[in-house]
Scaffold this motif. Sequence first.
Motif, PDB file in Angstrom:
ATOM      1  N   ARG A   2       0.796  -1.105  -0.059  1.00 43.53           N
ATOM      2  CA  ARG A   2      -0.147  -0.069  -0.026  1.00 43.53           C
ATOM      3  C   ARG A   2       0.897   1.252   0.134  1.00 43.53           C
ATOM      4  N   ILE A   3       0.638   2.189  -0.898  1.00 44.10           N
ATOM      5  CA  ILE A   3       1.104   3.375  -0.954  1.00 44.10           C
ATOM      6  C   ILE A   3       0.185   4.654  -0.500  1.00 44.10           C
ATOM      7  N   ALA A   8      -1.102   9.864  -3.967  1.00 47.06           N
ATOM      8  CA  ALA A   8      -1.598   9.727  -5.036  1.00 47.06           C
ATOM      9  C   ALA A   8      -0.747   8.621  -5.883  1.00 47.06           C
ATOM     10  N   LEU A   9       0.096   8.048  -5.514  1.00 50.19           N
ATOM     11  CA  LEU A   9       1.006   6.970  -6.152  1.00 50.19           C
ATOM     12  C   LEU A   9       1.893   7.565  -6.920  1.00 50.19           C
ATOM     13  N   VAL A  10       1.625   8.950  -7.541  1.00 45.65           N
ATOM     14  CA  VAL A  10       2.450   9.452  -8.510  1.00 45.65           C
ATOM     15  C   VAL A  10       3.010  11.018  -8.145  1.00 45.65           C
ATOM     16  N   LEU A  11       4.141  11.066  -8.682  1.00 44.25           N
ATOM     17  CA  LEU A  11       4.911  12.557  -8.502  1.00 44.25           C
ATOM     18  C   LEU A  11       4.921  12.904 -10.064  1.00 44.25           C
ATOM     19  N   LEU A  12       4.050  13.667 -10.644  1.00 42.10           N
ATOM     20  CA  LEU A  12       3.800  13.799 -12.055  1.00 42.10           C
ATOM     21  C   LEU A  12       4.043  15.563 -11.991  1.00 42.10           C
ATOM     22  N   GLU A  28      18.841   6.704 -10.652  1.00 47.98           N
ATOM     23  CA  GLU A  28      19.601   5.990  -9.457  1.00 47.98           C
ATOM     24  C   GLU A  28      20.134   6.873  -8.309  1.00 47.98           C
ATOM     25  N   ARG A  29      20.232   8.216  -8.575  1.00 49.05           N
ATOM     26  CA  ARG A  29      20.789   8.991  -7.708  1.00 49.05           C
ATOM     27  C   ARG A  29      19.669   9.457  -6.762  1.00 49.05           C
ATOM     28  N   LEU A  30      18.568   9.320  -7.177  1.00 50.61           N
ATOM     29  CA  LEU A  30      17.268   9.551  -6.241  1.00 50.61           C
ATOM     30  C   LEU A  30      17.210   8.707  -5.002  1.00 50.61           C
ATOM     31  N   PHE A  31      17.684   7.206  -5.350  1.00 48.88           N
ATOM     32  CA  PHE A  31      17.744   6.378  -4.409  1.00 48.88           C
ATOM     33  C   PHE A  31      18.836   5.932  -3.773  1.00 48.88           C
ATOM     34  N   PRO A  50       7.717  20.247  -3.942  1.00 51.64           N
ATOM     35  CA  PRO A  50       9.151  20.480  -3.020  1.00 51.64           C
ATOM     36  C   PRO A  50      10.165  19.361  -2.881  1.00 51.64           C
ATOM     37  N   VAL A  51      11.451  19.571  -2.815  1.00 49.44           N
ATOM     38  CA  VAL A  51      12.330  18.587  -2.510  1.00 49.44           C
ATOM     39  C   VAL A  51      11.834  17.500  -1.700  1.00 49.44           C
ATOM     40  N   ALA A  52      11.317  18.067  -0.652  1.00 49.28           N
ATOM     41  CA  ALA A  52      10.753  17.225   0.726  1.00 49.28           C
ATOM     42  C   ALA A  52       9.968  16.328   0.224  1.00 49.28           C
ATOM     43  N   LEU A  53       9.039  16.496  -0.574  1.00 53.93           N
ATOM     44  CA  LEU A  53       8.177  15.710  -0.999  1.00 53.93           C
ATOM     45  C   LEU A  53       8.737  14.538  -1.864  1.00 53.93           C
ATOM     46  N   VAL A  54       9.528  14.896  -2.632  1.00 54.02           N
ATOM     47  CA  VAL A  54      10.482  13.704  -3.506  1.00 54.02           C
ATOM     48  C   VAL A  54      11.035  12.859  -2.393  1.00 54.02           C
ATOM     49  N   ASP A  55      11.653  13.286  -1.440  1.00 54.98           N
ATOM     50  CA  ASP A  55      12.236  12.396  -0.228  1.00 54.98           C
ATOM     51  C   ASP A  55      11.181  11.675   0.308  1.00 54.98           C
ATOM     52  N   GLN A  56       9.957  12.097   0.676  1.00 55.67           N
ATOM     53  CA  GLN A  56       8.752  11.474   1.241  1.00 55.67           C
ATOM     54  C   GLN A  56       8.444  10.310   0.318  1.00 55.67           C
ATOM     55  N   VAL A  57       8.302  10.490  -0.693  1.00 55.12           N
ATOM     56  CA  VAL A  57       7.588   9.671  -1.829  1.00 55.12           C
ATOM     57  C   VAL A  57       8.652   8.342  -1.946  1.00 55.12           C
ATOM     58  N   ILE A  58      10.081   8.586  -1.838  1.00 57.76           N
ATOM     59  CA  ILE A  58      10.902   7.438  -1.979  1.00 57.76           C
ATOM     60  C   ILE A  58      11.062   6.722  -0.725  1.00 57.76           C
ATOM     61  N   SER A  59      10.954   7.654   0.217  1.00 56.66           N
ATOM     62  CA  SER A  59      10.959   6.754   1.700  1.00 56.66           C
ATOM     63  C   SER A  59       9.723   5.900   1.797  1.00 56.66           C
ATOM     64  N   THR A  60       8.523   6.523   1.263  1.00 57.59           N
ATOM     65  CA  THR A  60       7.373   5.507   1.255  1.00 57.59           C
ATOM     66  C   THR A  60       7.508   4.128   0.420  1.00 57.59           C
ATOM     67  N   LEU A  61       8.083   4.580  -0.700  1.00 56.34           N
ATOM     68  CA  LEU A  61       8.494   3.236  -1.652  1.00 56.34           C
ATOM     69  C   LEU A  61       9.310   2.264  -0.825  1.00 56.34           C
ATOM     70  N   GLU A  62      10.323   2.632  -0.168  1.00 62.55           N
ATOM     71  CA  GLU A  62      11.322   1.859   0.513  1.00 62.55           C
ATOM     72  C   GLU A  62      10.719   1.148   1.792  1.00 62.55           C
TER      73      GLU A  62
END
Length: 390
Positions: A2-3, A8-12, A28-31, A50-62
């Motif tokens: 579950r994401i 919204a599952l997407v960052l678009l 690759e660098r994002l991870f 915002p950059v913080a939201l990018v990090d949040q999405v990646i953390s959620t995926l992990e």
Amino acid sequence: MRIARSLALVLLVTLAFGQMPSPLAALERLFTVRPAQAEWFSASFLQQVPVALVDQVISTLEAQLGRYLGVRAEDNGFVVSFEKGEVPAVIALDSDGHITQLLFLTPRPRFAGLEQALAGFRELPGKVSLLVLRNGQELAGLNPDEPLAVGSSFKLAILNALWEAIKAGKHAWSEVVELRPQWKSLPTGILQDWPEGSPITLHTLAALMISLSDNTASDALLSVLGREQVERWSGQNRPLLSTREAFVLKNPANHGLLERYLRADEVARRRLLPELDQLPLPPPTLFTGGPVAPEVEWFFSTRELCRLIEGVADLPIMAINPGPVQPKSWQKLAYKGGSEPGVINLTAFLTSHQGHRYCVSATWNDRTVLDEAHFISLYSGLLEILAGLQ
């Protein structure tokens, strides 16, 4: 897997186009380098995300899929691999290597076996029906004979009726009809915006009905074929409502008519249908929230849907839109799905590279907004297990 729905599952964000010097390396660098740096992104991207939201999405995926393993190219995008699954991704860079677009699609979980794949469906709230057939034999099932609301998957009944009529010489794929105003329904689809009188072949109507789930196309075919002919394929759904009729019944402004319809038997319901034709369609925004009049729907068991899709699986139009099916994983595919608030169904008829024929149909109903992405993720993971069976 579950994401969080809030993401919204997407960052678009698609705001600029240009050359992409090394999108794989940027992804690759994002991870591998944390936290993400603002200088990796274009200014227009950062205005939206915002950059913080990018990090949040990646953390959620992990958190959901485990340790990051790597990125590989696939089709027109990339796939990010984790210990417990993978996520298709799209990334675009400008000529200076700044990220201008970033999209993470529905995760594909990696299950250890069939039983683990099925466990996620059992844990869903509400009502769930699932059937997996392999070479005509039941491989797995969860309430496979319980009729549930299936949304646009009912259009498989219309396609079966059309194919039967074509084989009998009563109609032809090349037959042309003129688009009538009384056929026009609400989206999904495109034909509701076409000019009245537009000439359209039955093949085009069928292709739009299946690939785009075009509601106007399905109502046109229901009219051309005749409701009684289609009802030979519709099970308990009698009278078989057009999408327009269903939308009108669901309109809160017609609550009195809905109550009369629900209390009536089949004969009395048929007498009410002309009244529906005289009423206007509700606004599409009515169906953007929670379930609306869930009693008005099309009800099929997953076993019935498997019979329906098998009857038309060899038609080329069934592969135009593969939905959550990964075409490269299968020798041949046919797919139709349906959804509305509180309802989702996914049905596929597949031939594996090992030569096995599968039907996989899954339905979920609940009286609240569904986490459709989670359901699609479970379904995708199940298909991956089946694709690898010998």
